[in-house]
Design an enzyme around this catalytic site. Structure first.
Site, PDB file in Angstrom:
ATOM      1  N   ARG A  15      20.956  11.809 -17.005  1.00 35.24           N
ATOM      2  CA  ARG A  15      20.636  10.762 -17.969  1.00 35.24           C
ATOM      3  C   ARG A  15      20.643  11.335 -19.390  1.00 35.24           C
ATOM      4  NH1 ARG A  15      15.104   8.732 -15.352  1.00 35.24           N
ATOM      5  NH2 ARG A  15      15.035  10.934 -14.876  1.00 35.24           N
ATOM      6  N   LYS A  75      13.794  14.196 -19.609  1.00 31.84           N
ATOM      7  CA  LYS A  75      12.857  15.007 -18.820  1.00 31.84           C
ATOM      8  C   LYS A  75      12.068  15.958 -19.714  1.00 31.84           C
ATOM      9  CE  LYS A  75      12.728  14.774 -14.780  1.00 31.84           C
ATOM     10  NZ  LYS A  75      11.972  13.792 -13.955  1.00 31.84           N
ATOM     11  N   TYR A  94       9.607  12.029 -21.066  1.00 34.23           N
ATOM     12  CA  TYR A  94       8.690  12.167 -19.922  1.00 34.23           C
ATOM     13  C   TYR A  94       8.166  13.595 -19.936  1.00 34.23           C
ATOM     14  CZ  TYR A  94      10.525   7.898 -17.666  1.00 34.23           C
ATOM     15  OH  TYR A  94      10.877   6.601 -17.363  1.00 34.23           O
ATOM     16  N   HIS A  96       4.878  14.408 -17.789  1.00 30.44           N
ATOM     17  CA  HIS A  96       4.101  14.596 -16.549  1.00 30.44           C
ATOM     18  C   HIS A  96       3.303  15.902 -16.615  1.00 30.44           C
ATOM     19  CE1 HIS A  96       5.748  11.069 -14.616  1.00 30.44           C
ATOM     20  NE2 HIS A  96       6.947  11.429 -15.028  1.00 30.44           N
ATOM     21  N   GLU A 118       5.405   8.437 -19.905  1.00 33.16           N
ATOM     22  CA  GLU A 118       4.689   7.924 -18.725  1.00 33.16           C
ATOM     23  C   GLU A 118       3.276   7.444 -19.034  1.00 33.16           C
ATOM     24  OE1 GLU A 118       5.631  11.071 -19.097  1.00 33.16           O
ATOM     25  OE2 GLU A 118       3.940  12.412 -18.743  1.00 33.16           O
ATOM     26  N   ASP A 270       7.160  10.647  -4.390  1.00 30.27           N
ATOM     27  CA  ASP A 270       6.760  11.429  -5.576  1.00 30.27           C
ATOM     28  C   ASP A 270       5.235  11.461  -5.740  1.00 30.27           C
ATOM     29  OD1 ASP A 270       6.693   8.713  -6.223  1.00 30.27           O
ATOM     30  OD2 ASP A 270       7.162   9.064  -8.323  1.00 30.27           O
TER      31      ASP A 270
HETATM   32  N1  LIG Z   1      11.312   8.189  -5.665  1.00 28.11           N
HETATM   33  C1  LIG Z   1      11.620   7.757  -6.863  1.00 28.11           C
HETATM   34  O1  LIG Z   1      12.656   8.095  -7.420  1.00 28.11           O
HETATM   35  C2  LIG Z   1      10.676   6.835  -7.578  1.00 28.11           C
HETATM   36  C3  LIG Z   1      11.105   6.132  -8.713  1.00 28.11           C
HETATM   37  C4  LIG Z   1      10.219   5.210  -9.293  1.00 28.11           C
HETATM   38  C5  LIG Z   1       8.936   5.035  -8.750  1.00 28.11           C
HETATM   39  N2  LIG Z   1       8.559   5.766  -7.655  1.00 28.11           N
HETATM   40  C6  LIG Z   1       7.240   5.610  -7.022  1.00 28.11           C
HETATM   41  O2  LIG Z   1       7.179   4.401  -6.289  1.00 28.11           O
HETATM   42  C7  LIG Z   1       5.816   4.068  -6.069  1.00 28.11           C
HETATM   43  C8  LIG Z   1       5.571   2.587  -6.359  1.00 28.11           C
HETATM   44  O3  LIG Z   1       5.714   2.365  -7.753  1.00 28.11           O
HETATM   45  P1  LIG Z   1       5.533   0.918  -8.415  1.00 28.11           P
HETATM   46  O4  LIG Z   1       6.014   1.032  -9.810  1.00 28.11           O
HETATM   47  O5  LIG Z   1       6.091  -0.138  -7.545  1.00 28.11           O
HETATM   48  O6  LIG Z   1       3.937   0.799  -8.404  1.00 28.11           O
HETATM   49  P2  LIG Z   1       3.090  -0.546  -8.597  1.00 28.11           P
HETATM   50  O7  LIG Z   1       1.750  -0.130  -9.077  1.00 28.11           O
HETATM   51  O8  LIG Z   1       3.861  -1.565  -9.353  1.00 28.11           O
HETATM   52  O9  LIG Z   1       2.950  -1.121  -7.101  1.00 28.11           O
HETATM   53  C9  LIG Z   1       2.209  -0.503  -6.097  1.00 28.11           C
HETATM   54  C10 LIG Z   1       1.707  -1.595  -5.141  1.00 28.11           C
HETATM   55  O10 LIG Z   1       1.133  -0.957  -3.999  1.00 28.11           O
HETATM   56  C11 LIG Z   1       0.101  -1.809  -3.566  1.00 28.11           C
HETATM   57  N3  LIG Z   1      -0.761  -1.118  -2.607  1.00 28.11           N
HETATM   58  C12 LIG Z   1      -1.775  -0.242  -2.833  1.00 28.11           C
HETATM   59  N4  LIG Z   1      -2.309   0.157  -1.658  1.00 28.11           N
HETATM   60  C13 LIG Z   1      -1.603  -0.476  -0.672  1.00 28.11           C
HETATM   61  C14 LIG Z   1      -1.663  -0.489   0.746  1.00 28.11           C
HETATM   62  N5  LIG Z   1      -2.569   0.232   1.407  1.00 28.11           N
HETATM   63  N6  LIG Z   1      -0.772  -1.254   1.427  1.00 28.11           N
HETATM   64  C15 LIG Z   1       0.153  -1.985   0.793  1.00 28.11           C
HETATM   65  N7  LIG Z   1       0.246  -2.028  -0.563  1.00 28.11           N
HETATM   66  C16 LIG Z   1      -0.615  -1.287  -1.264  1.00 28.11           C
HETATM   67  C17 LIG Z   1      -0.577  -2.233  -4.853  1.00 28.11           C
HETATM   68  O11 LIG Z   1      -1.406  -3.362  -4.662  1.00 28.11           O
HETATM   69  C18 LIG Z   1       0.632  -2.488  -5.745  1.00 28.11           C
HETATM   70  O12 LIG Z   1       1.039  -3.854  -5.685  1.00 28.11           O
HETATM   71  C19 LIG Z   1       5.030   5.033  -6.969  1.00 28.11           C
HETATM   72  O13 LIG Z   1       4.550   6.089  -6.178  1.00 28.11           O
HETATM   73  C20 LIG Z   1       6.060   5.537  -7.941  1.00 28.11           C
HETATM   74  O14 LIG Z   1       5.730   6.797  -8.484  1.00 28.11           O
HETATM   75  C21 LIG Z   1       9.412   6.658  -7.081  1.00 28.11           C
END
Ligand SMILES: NC(=O)c1ccc[n+]([C@@H]2O[C@H](COP(=O)([O-])OP(=O)(O)OC[C@H]3O[C@@H](n4cnc5c(N)ncnc54)[C@H](O)[C@@H]3O)[C@@H](O)[C@H]2O)c1
Length: 370
Positions: A15, A75, A94, A96, A118, A270
């Site tokens: 990026r 990054k 970012y 972190h 972030e 993550d």
């Molecule tokens: N792997 C990647 O490349 C990547 C990229 C972006 C985000 N992420 C990760 O994805 C994850 C989700 O991010 P987001 O932006 O959607 O977060 P978000 O806060 O928008 O959504 C999280 C949801 O999880 C729900 N939740 C909490 N506990 C729960 C449970 N026990 N059962 C079911 N639902 C539950 C919450 O109520 C909320 O609606 C984060 O860990 C984020 O860091 C990873």
């Protein structure tokens, strides 16, 4: 202000922090932009496009850091960049910090002004510079999941949307936030039968209102998850508890109740992952198999689609970057609480509580540096 855009040098980071359109926007406001040669290559932007938009190209990263008052990046700086950073230089990227003690100490030592994407936060507590990457990862989770459901990739051999006369696949989405919503929309659009689970009833109500007919909302609890995973072909982990490790909603023993060739895409990897058996993987080697269940656990999913990710990220960052350039960081942060929350380390002082707590460092109120 003089803006510098270095080429990202972290492994596999394609990026870039500013597009040619972003350069033109800075120029319109009377700023000077220096871009390192080939900085946009990985995202599909040529040097020529940057110069046409009004940027001056610099051949080396040293020159970019050397001349700029504000560095915009994607990054966090890596070790080879630390000594290029100057006292009082503004870094907008970012960071972190809470996951790297070394980086935190390096930025304290360099006396830079570190404004972290972030932690920029809106009044409703949403994180506007994290949302775009969640949107990318959520949509991508279905694309990747559909691919790994193919037999040659060790999946069940089921087409997500089915065909006339053959039922579509069943998709289970755990967590109905940004990632989960985008994943459910994509899966539904492809014709799958989708179940989305969350612990928040207001969130389930909202999802039930906006989702198409082939998406069913169900309260997230162990009983319902155990039932659903027996039937699911593709499971997306999209849970987040802010500031904490993701809960293990699918434990090791539960894998045995799933059918061979089921695919799990744990986007939450993550934050530790919401499927116990998930450990981070890379784009070079994205999957592994346990108990005949295909695990896809890439920790930086947006990295595979740098063109989309760059545009999505810069759409969100540019308005803030323009404010910083127009007003200078002190005035911009004083007048905009969202930006103020982004300040983490300023001239050797840690002004973000979470970072100070993470590494046992002295915390200074942000007001003291403004
Ligand atoms: N792997 C990647 O490349 C990547 C990229 C972006 C985000 N992420 C990760 O994805 C994850 C989700 O991010 P987001 O932006 O959607 O977060 P978000 O806060 O928008 O959504 C999280 C949801 O999880 C729900 N939740 C909490 N506990 C729960 C449970 N026990 N059962 C079911 N639902 C539950 C919450 O109520 C909320 O609606 C984060 O860990 C984020 O860091 C990873």
């Amino acid at each position: 202000m003089i803006i510098g855009v270095p080429k990202e040098i972290k492994n596999n980071e394609n990026r870039v922090a500013l597009t040619p359109a972003g350069v033109a926007e800075f120029k319109k406001h009377g700023h000077t932009v220096y871009v390192q040669s080939s900085a946009g290559e990985g995202s599909g932007f040529t040097d020529e496009e940057y110069t046409k938009a009004g940027a001056t190209l610099l051949p080396t990263i040293e020159e970019v850091y050397g001349i700029a008052e504000m560095i915009v990046k994607v990054k966090e700086p890596i070790a080879s960049e630390y000594n290029l950073i100057k006292k009082d230089q503004l870094l907008f990227t970012y960071f972190h910090f809470a996951s790297s003690e070394e980086l935190t100490h390096a930025m304290i030592k360099q006396q830079a002004v570190c404004l972290a994407y972030e932690t920029v936060e809106k009044a409703d507590r949403s994180l506007p510079l994290l949302v775009p990457m969640s949107e990318v990862a959520g949509r991508m989770a279905i694309q990747e999941g559909a691919k790994y459901l193919e037999k040659p990739l060790k999946g069940k051999g089921i087409l997500l949307g089915g065909v006339p006369g053959v039922p579509p696949a069943k998709v289970l989405v755990l967590g109905g936030g940004i990632v989960g919503t985008q994943a459910a929309k994509m899966a539904a659009g492809l014709g799958a039968r989708v179940v989305i689970m969350d612990v928040s009833l207001p969130r389930l109500r909202y999802l039930s209102d906006i989702m198409p007919q082939n998406v069913v909302t169900i309260m997230s609890n162990e009983y319902n998850i155990r039932e659903a995973i027996r039937e699911a072909d593709l499971i997306v982990g999209a849970v987040l508890i802010p500031g904490a490790k993701a809960p293990h909603l699918i434990t090791r023993d539960m894998l045995k109740t799933m059918r061979a060739g089921t695919v799990v895409v744990d986007v939450a990897v993550d934050q530790g992952g919401c499927i116990e058996t998930c450990t981070p993987t890379t784009h070079e080697n994205p999957t592994f198999i346990i108990d005949d269940v295909v695990h896809y656990c890439v920790a930086n999913m947006p990295g595979a689609v740098p063109y989309t990710s760059t545009l999505a990220l810069t759409n969100a960052t540019l308005p803030y970057a323009i404010q910083l350039a127009n007003k200078g960081w002190k005035k911009a942060c004083t007048e905009n609480d969202e930006l103020k929350k982004g300040l983490n380390v300023v001239n050797g002082k840690v002004v973000y509580k979470g970072v100070a707590d993470a590494w046992g460092l002295e915390f200074e109120e942000v007001a003291a540096v403004l």
